[in-house]
Design an enzyme around this catalytic site. Structure first.
Site, short mmCIF file in Angstrom:
data_model
loop_
_atom_site.label_atom_id
_atom_site.label_comp_id
_atom_site.label_asym_id
_atom_site.label_seq_id
_atom_site.Cartn_x
_atom_site.Cartn_y
_atom_site.Cartn_z
N ARG A 49 0.82 -1.21 0.00
CA ARG A 49 0.00 0.00 0.00
C ARG A 49 0.86 1.27 0.00
O ARG A 49 0.41 2.32 -0.45
CB ARG A 49 -0.92 0.01 1.22
CG ARG A 49 -1.97 -1.09 1.21
CD ARG A 49 -2.85 -1.02 2.43
NE ARG A 49 -3.64 0.22 2.46
CZ ARG A 49 -4.54 0.49 3.39
NH1 ARG A 49 -4.77 -0.36 4.37
NH2 ARG A 49 -5.22 1.63 3.36
N ASP A 173 4.20 -23.57 5.05
CA ASP A 173 4.51 -23.78 6.46
C ASP A 173 6.02 -23.68 6.53
O ASP A 173 6.73 -24.60 6.10
CB ASP A 173 4.03 -25.15 6.96
CG ASP A 173 4.22 -25.32 8.46
OD1 ASP A 173 5.25 -24.83 8.97
OD2 ASP A 173 3.35 -25.91 9.12
N HIS A 174 6.53 -22.56 7.05
CA HIS A 174 7.97 -22.31 6.92
C HIS A 174 8.82 -23.34 7.66
O HIS A 174 10.00 -23.49 7.36
CB HIS A 174 8.33 -20.89 7.37
CG HIS A 174 8.26 -20.67 8.85
ND1 HIS A 174 7.15 -20.15 9.48
CD2 HIS A 174 9.17 -20.88 9.82
CE1 HIS A 174 7.38 -20.06 10.76
NE2 HIS A 174 8.59 -20.49 11.01
N HIS A 236 2.54 -26.02 12.40
CA HIS A 236 3.91 -26.49 12.52
C HIS A 236 4.01 -27.84 13.21
O HIS A 236 4.68 -28.77 12.74
CB HIS A 236 4.77 -25.48 13.28
CG HIS A 236 4.77 -24.11 12.68
ND1 HIS A 236 4.73 -23.90 11.32
CD2 HIS A 236 4.84 -22.88 13.25
CE1 HIS A 236 4.76 -22.59 11.09
NE2 HIS A 236 4.81 -21.96 12.24
N LYS A 330 4.61 -20.21 25.41
CA LYS A 330 5.37 -18.97 25.45
C LYS A 330 5.87 -18.72 26.87
O LYS A 330 5.31 -19.22 27.84
CB LYS A 330 4.51 -17.79 24.99
CG LYS A 330 4.22 -17.82 23.49
CD LYS A 330 3.53 -16.55 23.04
CE LYS A 330 3.43 -16.49 21.52
NZ LYS A 330 4.75 -16.35 20.88
#
Length: 482
Positions: A49, A173-174, A236, A330
């Site tokens: 953008r 999916d890296h 993942h 986390k």
């Protein structure tokens, strides 16, 4: 029938000024260019953008490369920057797509990468279709998240399928681009040592851990709407489970590999209430530093989970009775992604009369931050003591950077971008995989809702709620935390 794979001569990158582009995509493309892996005719058209000229975008890209790409991998950076073109486009409006099509020009093959919010997929594809950029040999790559549940995932996939057939859709999916993840396939299927014992007769259980030390960071709005289960487990971790549990494919091609993965995902048993633990971190200390709790970071109370542990089962011939323990959270004590294959005890020890104690073998595949494969073997402790024969587990380590010190350590997106450009879908996720993953995740979320299950609290810097430890210990299993 799908056409044969082709190498694209145009790459169209949406979201080119975003964080992913700066940190991963532009550095990966520059590194591929430096290594001579991009065809000389490949033109990279970037869009976002932001109003800027091609010259201004090239300066923007140069700053990103200098910040995120190691200096020794920036060879030919000027040549790479000269490949870049920029056209500002607001994906939500029809304006701009005509200019974009003009900049792309005629192509033999077009690879499109959508590094945008999923809400922009449909209007973006409509804009591309209107100006003819979905025709012929055009393929498209989509970044996660692909929906928030099965139904929304189907809506996204249906929208994409209106313009692109499945063989031209590359869902990313890296994790599948990481060297150690790919090496899992080599470990299993290129070594006769492992495949004969890769089953319930010899393996007691499997652990998959994805632990993070960070909290919300810059993902406040997204994460509170998503949570740990949908953010990490749905994609993942289930992909890692599928690679561990899949049957040997007939060949290393996209159809054969993904056929076997989807069989595993469809064989996942529904999870019971006693087989899942959810948690949310409170204030604590990570790496010796005090950190706030999730509710403090968010600025309000929330039932979103930041930790989840699941005892999963793959109900097929190979894995019947073998639990797969999945754990993600986390604000845990360390950052690590690893797979642990715990083998069974030997059926009979000839050393018991000599006071020697044996321990079962264990294979640990560490994916990040270190890339390492470790196999623990029993060995005799050297010495002539009369107290008896002493045995001790000895680790056989393969540190991937050391074992392959003569090769370049690559960003995961380098592999994925190159495969997108060259048309290899093997490391990308097929629609039926995504939908099988969502069906399993939706069942767990429905279970939480039906039983009004709320996250249990845990201190930041710990390994999650005590119930997660009990989840494994009920079966005599200890999480691999060292």
């Amino acid at each position: 029938m799908p056409e044969l794979a082709f190498t694209a001569d145009r790459l169209l990158l949406f979201g080119a000024t975003g964080d992913l582009s700066q940190r991963m995509l532009l550095p990966s493309l520059c590194a591929l260019n430096s290594d001579g892996l991009l065809d000389q005719d490949l033109c990279i058209v970037c869009t976002a953008r932001s109003e800027m000229s091609t010259h201004e975008f090239r300066n923007f890209a140069r700053e990103a490369l200098e910040k995120f790409l190691p200096k020794h991998r920036r060879g030919g950076m000027a040549d790479f920057l000269n490949r870049l073109r920029y056209v500002p486009v607001d994906a939500t409006t029809p304006e701009g797509y005509d200019k974009l099509a003009e900049e792309v020009g005629e192509y033999d093959g077009l690879a499109i990468f959508l590094s945008t919010a999923p809400s922009l997929f449909e209007p973006t594809i409509s804009g591309l279709e209107r100006v003819g950029l979905t025709r012929g040999n055009a393929r498209i790559a989509l970044e996660k998240p692909l929906g928030t549940d099965f139904d929304s995932s189907c809506e996204i996939n249906d929208a994409v399928a209106k313009a692109f057939p499945e063989h031209r859709i590359f869902r990313i999916d890296h994790y599948l681009g990481k060297e150690t993840v790919q090496n899992l396939l080599a470990l299993r299927f290129a070594n006769i040592l492992f495949e004969p014992v890769w089953n319930s007769n010899y393996i007691e259980h499997v652990q998959i851990t994805v632990a993070e030390t960070v909290g919300l960071e810059s993902r406040v709005a997204y994460y509170d709407d998503s949570g740990a289960l949908r953010d990490m487990v749905q994609n993942h971790m289930l992909q890692l489970l599928a690679l561990v549990a899949m049957e040997p494919p007939t060949s290393f091609d996209s159809t054969a590999v993904r056929d076997e993965k989807v069989k595993v995902l469809r064989a996942l048993r529904e999870v019971s209430q006693s087989e899942v633990v959810t948690g949310q971190y409170r204030a604590g200390a990570v790496d010796g530093k005090s950190v706030p709790g999730y509710d403090e970071e968010l600025g309000k109370e929330s039932d979103t989970e930041t930790f989840v542990a699941v005892k999963a089962h793959v109900d097929n011939w190979r894995w019947r009775g073998v639990p797969f323990y999945l754990r993600h959270g986390k604000r845990l004590p360390e950052r690590v992604t690893e797979i642990v294959i715990q083998f069974r005890c030997i059926p009979h020890s000839i050393f018991e009369g000599r006071g020697a104690v044996t321990q079962p073998n264990r294979l640990v595949i560490e994916i990040q931050p270190k890339e390492n494969i470790q196999l623990s073997m029993m060995a005799k402790v050297p010495g002539l003591g009369r107290e008896g024969l002493r045995l001790r587990p000895v680790p056989l380590d393969i540190a991937m950077p050391d074992a392959f010190s003569d090769t370049v350590r690559r960003i995961a997106y380098e592999r994925l971008l190159l495969d997108l450009i060259e048309g290899d879908q093997t490391l990308f996720v097929r629609r039926d995989e995504v939908e099988a993953q969502w069906e399993w995740i939706d069942q767990i979320r429905a279970l939480w809702a039906e039983n009004d299950m709320k996250p249990k609290t845990y201190s930041a810097g710990s390994w999650g709620p005590s119930a997660a430890i009990a989840l494994a210990e009920r079966d005599g299993v200890t999480w691999h935390d060292d």
